[in-house]
Design a protein around this motif. Structure first.
Motif, PDB file in Angstrom:
ATOM      1  N   ALA A   6       0.821  -1.205   0.000  1.00  9.28           N
ATOM      2  CA  ALA A   6       0.000   0.000   0.000  1.00  9.28           C
ATOM      3  C   ALA A   6       0.859   1.261   0.000  1.00  9.28           C
ATOM      4  O   ALA A   6       0.380   2.333  -0.387  1.00  9.28           O
ATOM      5  N   VAL A   7       2.105   1.136   0.442  1.00 12.75           N
ATOM      6  CA  VAL A   7       3.070   2.229   0.391  1.00 12.75           C
ATOM      7  C   VAL A   7       4.383   1.661  -0.130  1.00 12.75           C
ATOM      8  O   VAL A   7       4.658   0.470   0.008  1.00 12.75           O
ATOM      9  N   ARG A   8       5.169   2.537  -0.735  1.00 14.65           N
ATOM     10  CA  ARG A   8       6.468   2.086  -1.261  1.00 14.65           C
ATOM     11  C   ARG A   8       7.380   1.640  -0.122  1.00 14.65           C
ATOM     12  O   ARG A   8       7.334   2.187   0.983  1.00 14.65           O
ATOM     13  N   ARG A   9       8.179   0.630  -0.396  1.00 18.71           N
ATOM     14  CA  ARG A   9       9.089   0.072   0.602  1.00 18.71           C
ATOM     15  C   ARG A   9       9.976   1.161   1.199  1.00 18.71           C
ATOM     16  O   ARG A   9      10.161   1.229   2.411  1.00 18.71           O
ATOM     17  N   THR A  10      10.543   2.029   0.364  1.00 16.76           N
ATOM     18  CA  THR A  10      11.445   3.067   0.877  1.00 16.76           C
ATOM     19  C   THR A  10      10.720   4.021   1.815  1.00 16.76           C
ATOM     20  O   THR A  10      11.274   4.413   2.839  1.00 16.76           O
ATOM     21  N   VAL A  11       9.488   4.379   1.472  1.00 23.59           N
ATOM     22  CA  VAL A  11       8.707   5.278   2.327  1.00 23.59           C
ATOM     23  C   VAL A  11       8.474   4.622   3.686  1.00 23.59           C
ATOM     24  O   VAL A  11       8.660   5.242   4.735  1.00 23.59           O
ATOM     25  N   CYS A  12       8.096   3.354   3.655  1.00 20.14           N
ATOM     26  CA  CYS A  12       7.812   2.632   4.893  1.00 20.14           C
ATOM     27  C   CYS A  12       9.077   2.481   5.740  1.00 20.14           C
ATOM     28  O   CYS A  12       9.057   2.746   6.941  1.00 20.14           O
ATOM     29  N   GLU A  13      10.162   2.058   5.117  1.00 19.47           N
ATOM     30  CA  GLU A  13      11.405   1.852   5.865  1.00 19.47           C
ATOM     31  C   GLU A  13      11.917   3.156   6.462  1.00 19.47           C
ATOM     32  O   GLU A  13      12.385   3.178   7.602  1.00 19.47           O
ATOM     33  N   GLU A  14      11.816   4.247   5.708  1.00 20.90           N
ATOM     34  CA  GLU A  14      12.272   5.533   6.228  1.00 20.90           C
ATOM     35  C   GLU A  14      11.349   6.044   7.336  1.00 20.90           C
ATOM     36  O   GLU A  14      11.809   6.658   8.296  1.00 20.90           O
ATOM     37  N   ALA A  15      10.063   5.779   7.207  1.00 20.18           N
ATOM     38  CA  ALA A  15       9.120   6.175   8.261  1.00 20.18           C
ATOM     39  C   ALA A  15       9.414   5.412   9.544  1.00 20.18           C
ATOM     40  O   ALA A  15       9.404   5.994  10.638  1.00 20.18           O
ATOM     41  N   VAL A  16       9.694   4.121   9.423  1.00 25.04           N
ATOM     42  CA  VAL A  16      10.024   3.309  10.600  1.00 25.04           C
ATOM     43  C   VAL A  16      11.328   3.813  11.233  1.00 25.04           C
ATOM     44  O   VAL A  16      11.404   3.966  12.461  1.00 25.04           O
ATOM     45  N   ALA A  17      12.331   4.093  10.420  1.00 27.75           N
ATOM     46  CA  ALA A  17      13.608   4.584  10.948  1.00 27.75           C
ATOM     47  C   ALA A  17      13.418   5.928  11.645  1.00 27.75           C
ATOM     48  O   ALA A  17      13.962   6.153  12.741  1.00 27.75           O
ATOM     49  N   ALA A  18      12.648   6.817  11.034  1.00 26.49           N
ATOM     50  CA  ALA A  18      12.387   8.126  11.641  1.00 26.49           C
ATOM     51  C   ALA A  18      11.620   7.966  12.951  1.00 26.49           C
ATOM     52  O   ALA A  18      11.929   8.628  13.948  1.00 26.49           O
ATOM     53  N   TYR A  19      10.644   7.073  12.962  1.00 31.76           N
ATOM     54  CA  TYR A  19       9.856   6.820  14.168  1.00 31.76           C
ATOM     55  C   TYR A  19      10.759   6.334  15.305  1.00 31.76           C
ATOM     56  O   TYR A  19      10.676   6.842  16.427  1.00 31.76           O
ATOM     57  N   HIS A  20      11.626   5.372  15.010  1.00 30.26           N
ATOM     58  CA  HIS A  20      12.543   4.847  16.034  1.00 30.26           C
ATOM     59  C   HIS A  20      13.467   5.946  16.565  1.00 30.26           C
ATOM     60  O   HIS A  20      13.667   6.060  17.775  1.00 30.26           O
TER      61      HIS A  20
END
Length: 110
Positions: free
Chosen positions: A34-48
């Motif tokens: 539903a979202v691009r892998r890079t967007v998701c991975e960067e969102a997770v990294a930013a969240y952490h």
């Protein structure tokens, strides 16, 4: 953190996901593509990163005599932390742009 939480919540609602935890929502969004892998991975990294920058001072406050809060004293960050924070905030801006692009004009009219 709020823009990332809101992003995950908004897209989870759009795709009918039932997860209530931000990281679980992001994982499910990734699994459904539903979202691009890079967007998701960067969102997770930013969240952490943002969570870590918030929780470290809270833990220190609890060990001392201060009340824990949500503020981060930018003067206490190392150069690496400051650089990573800038990248995380750029990711937040990117997420906000994606929301605006995907959802502007989609609200029902009354």
């Amino acid at each position: 953190l709020r823009p990332i939480v809101g992003f995950a919540r908004l897209y989870a609602l759009q795709h009918g996901l039932t997860a209530t935890n931000t990281l679980d929502r992001l994982q499910q969004l990734l699994e459904r593509e539903a979202v691009r892998r890079t967007v998701c991975e960067e969102a997770v990294a930013a969240y952490h990163l943002l969570m870590e920058l918030r929780l470290a001072p809270q833990a220190a406050a609890l060990r001392g005599t201060e009340l824990p809060g949500n503020d981060v004293d930018l003067r206490t960050l190392t150069a690496i932390q400051a650089s990573m924070l800038k990248q995380a905030l750029l990711q937040v801006v990117s997420i906000q742009r994606q929301i605006q692009q995907d959802f502007v004009g989609t609200a029902p009219t009354l």
